[in-house]
Design a protein around this motif. Structure first.
Motif, mmCIF file in Angstrom:
data_model
loop_
_atom_site.group_PDB
_atom_site.id
_atom_site.type_symbol
_atom_site.label_atom_id
_atom_site.label_comp_id
_atom_site.label_asym_id
_atom_site.label_seq_id
_atom_site.Cartn_x
_atom_site.Cartn_y
_atom_site.Cartn_z
ATOM 1 N N TYR A 1 2.887 -3.049 -0.946
ATOM 2 C CA TYR A 1 2.013 -3.982 -0.240
ATOM 3 C C TYR A 1 1.231 -4.912 -1.175
ATOM 4 O O TYR A 1 1.259 -6.146 -0.997
ATOM 5 C CB TYR A 1 1.072 -3.216 0.682
ATOM 6 C CG TYR A 1 0.020 -4.046 1.348
ATOM 7 C CD1 TYR A 1 0.347 -4.997 2.316
ATOM 8 C CD2 TYR A 1 -1.321 -3.896 1.022
ATOM 9 C CE1 TYR A 1 -0.628 -5.762 2.939
ATOM 10 C CE2 TYR A 1 -2.304 -4.647 1.632
ATOM 11 C CZ TYR A 1 -1.956 -5.585 2.584
ATOM 12 O OH TYR A 1 -2.929 -6.333 3.185
ATOM 13 N N ARG B 1 1.567 -6.073 8.036
ATOM 14 C CA ARG B 1 0.287 -6.499 7.459
ATOM 15 C C ARG B 1 0.488 -7.740 6.595
ATOM 16 O O ARG B 1 -0.368 -8.638 6.562
ATOM 17 C CB ARG B 1 -0.335 -5.373 6.642
ATOM 18 C CG ARG B 1 -0.874 -4.231 7.481
ATOM 19 C CD ARG B 1 -1.474 -3.124 6.633
ATOM 20 N NE ARG B 1 -2.673 -3.569 5.932
ATOM 21 C CZ ARG B 1 -3.402 -2.764 5.151
ATOM 22 N NH1 ARG B 1 -3.037 -1.501 4.971
ATOM 23 N NH2 ARG B 1 -4.475 -3.226 4.544
ATOM 24 N N TRP C 1 3.161 -1.519 7.238
ATOM 25 C CA TRP C 1 2.752 -2.219 6.020
ATOM 26 C C TRP C 1 3.385 -3.608 5.954
ATOM 27 O O TRP C 1 2.735 -4.590 5.575
ATOM 28 C CB TRP C 1 3.158 -1.409 4.791
ATOM 29 C CG TRP C 1 2.287 -0.227 4.532
ATOM 30 C CD1 TRP C 1 2.590 1.090 4.745
ATOM 31 C CD2 TRP C 1 0.955 -0.243 4.006
ATOM 32 N NE1 TRP C 1 1.531 1.889 4.387
ATOM 33 C CE2 TRP C 1 0.513 1.096 3.921
ATOM 34 C CE3 TRP C 1 0.098 -1.254 3.574
ATOM 35 C CZ2 TRP C 1 -0.750 1.441 3.443
ATOM 36 C CZ3 TRP C 1 -1.163 -0.919 3.105
ATOM 37 C CH2 TRP C 1 -1.574 0.417 3.036
#
Length: 263
Positions: free
Chosen positions: A236, A39, A36
């Motif tokens: 996130y 990302r 995560w």
């Protein structure tokens, strides 16, 4: 602090055993959370570098690791990508993963496999704060300047502290003033500095109490891969908003430089 040879052996063992995001990232937080985290790094890198128009550039990715940023340079459509890493473990696997690109074993402070003015852009992501010797750190900037063409783009990630420097065995978090001064002496002008992360990493440039509390909380919620995945999924969307809305942060930042001279 570890010597250069000890650091290379450390990373050789680490990447031989874990050639994933956790191997090159914040290992204590586990693979799921690191996925995560990366990302967010991906979004910041693509957004910022595309703004600087790399075009059909010839790129050198220093400290390629798993090839995460090599893949991002591909997505940006650059013309030619060369990668290097200080470990055999990474280079051998990178050659298999990216057969259309060249990978060699080279250290950031000694890029003698490459000629002067060879590249339009150089990236060195999540590497420089692992260079514990200041002389080698300075040499790395000298090497970036040597292999870049005048006007070339240098993109790094760094922990640009506005608090006192922090030194450990395998990592040194240097001050923004020292990093900017080193870059300037090598012939670079800083053109961009933005946070890559805000909450999903060690809070190295925050007050000590917050560093301890938040670091403990992150390690607690990532004790297992399922809880790490859930923690990453929860943070996130907030992290994406935070990195877009801040000019600087308490942890890793993306910093871009241009090499002075006729572009």
């Amino acid at each position: 602090m570890a010597t250069h040879s000890e650091l290379r052996d450390f990373w050789e063992r680490r990447l031989e055993g874990d050639w994933t995001e956790s191997g090159v990232g914040y290992r204590a937080l586990g693979r799921s959370f690191n996925t995560w985290m990366y990302r967010v790094r991906e979004e910041v890198f693509l957004r910022e570098v595309s703004r600087m128009d790399p075009g059909g550039a010839s790129v050198l990715d220093v400290g390629s690791g798993t090839g995460f940023y090599t893949r991002l340079w591909e997505r940006l459509g650059v013309g030619d990508i060369t990668g290097c890493d200080m470990t055999d473990a990474a280079v051998e696997r990178l050659r298999g993963r990216f057969p259309d690109h060249r990978f060699v074993r080279q250290d950031a402070a000694d890029l003698d496999a490459f000629d002067v003015d060879s590249f339009d852009a150089v990236s060195c992501m999540d590497v420089l704060f692992h260079i514990t010797d200041d002389g080698r750190y300075t040499s790395a900037f000298g090497e970036f300047a040597r292999v870049l063409r005048p006007g070339g783009l240098l993109v790094i990630s760094e922990n640009c502290l506005q608090r006192p420097e922090q030194r450990g065995e395998h990592q040194v978090n240097r001050t923004l003033e020292w990093i900017a001064g080193t870059a300037d002496k090598a012939g670079f002008d800083m053109v961009r500095r933005v946070p890559m992360l805000m909450l999903m990493n060690a809070q190295v440039d925050a007050p000590a109490a917050w560093r301890k509390v938040w670091g403990g909380a992150l390690r607690a919620v990532t004790l297992t891969e399922p809880t790490g995945w859930l923690a990453g999924a929860a943070l996130y969307p907030l992290e994406r908003r935070l990195v877009r809305g801040r000019r600087e942060g308490p942890t890793t930042e993306l910093v871009a430089f241009r090499l002075r001279g006729q572009g």
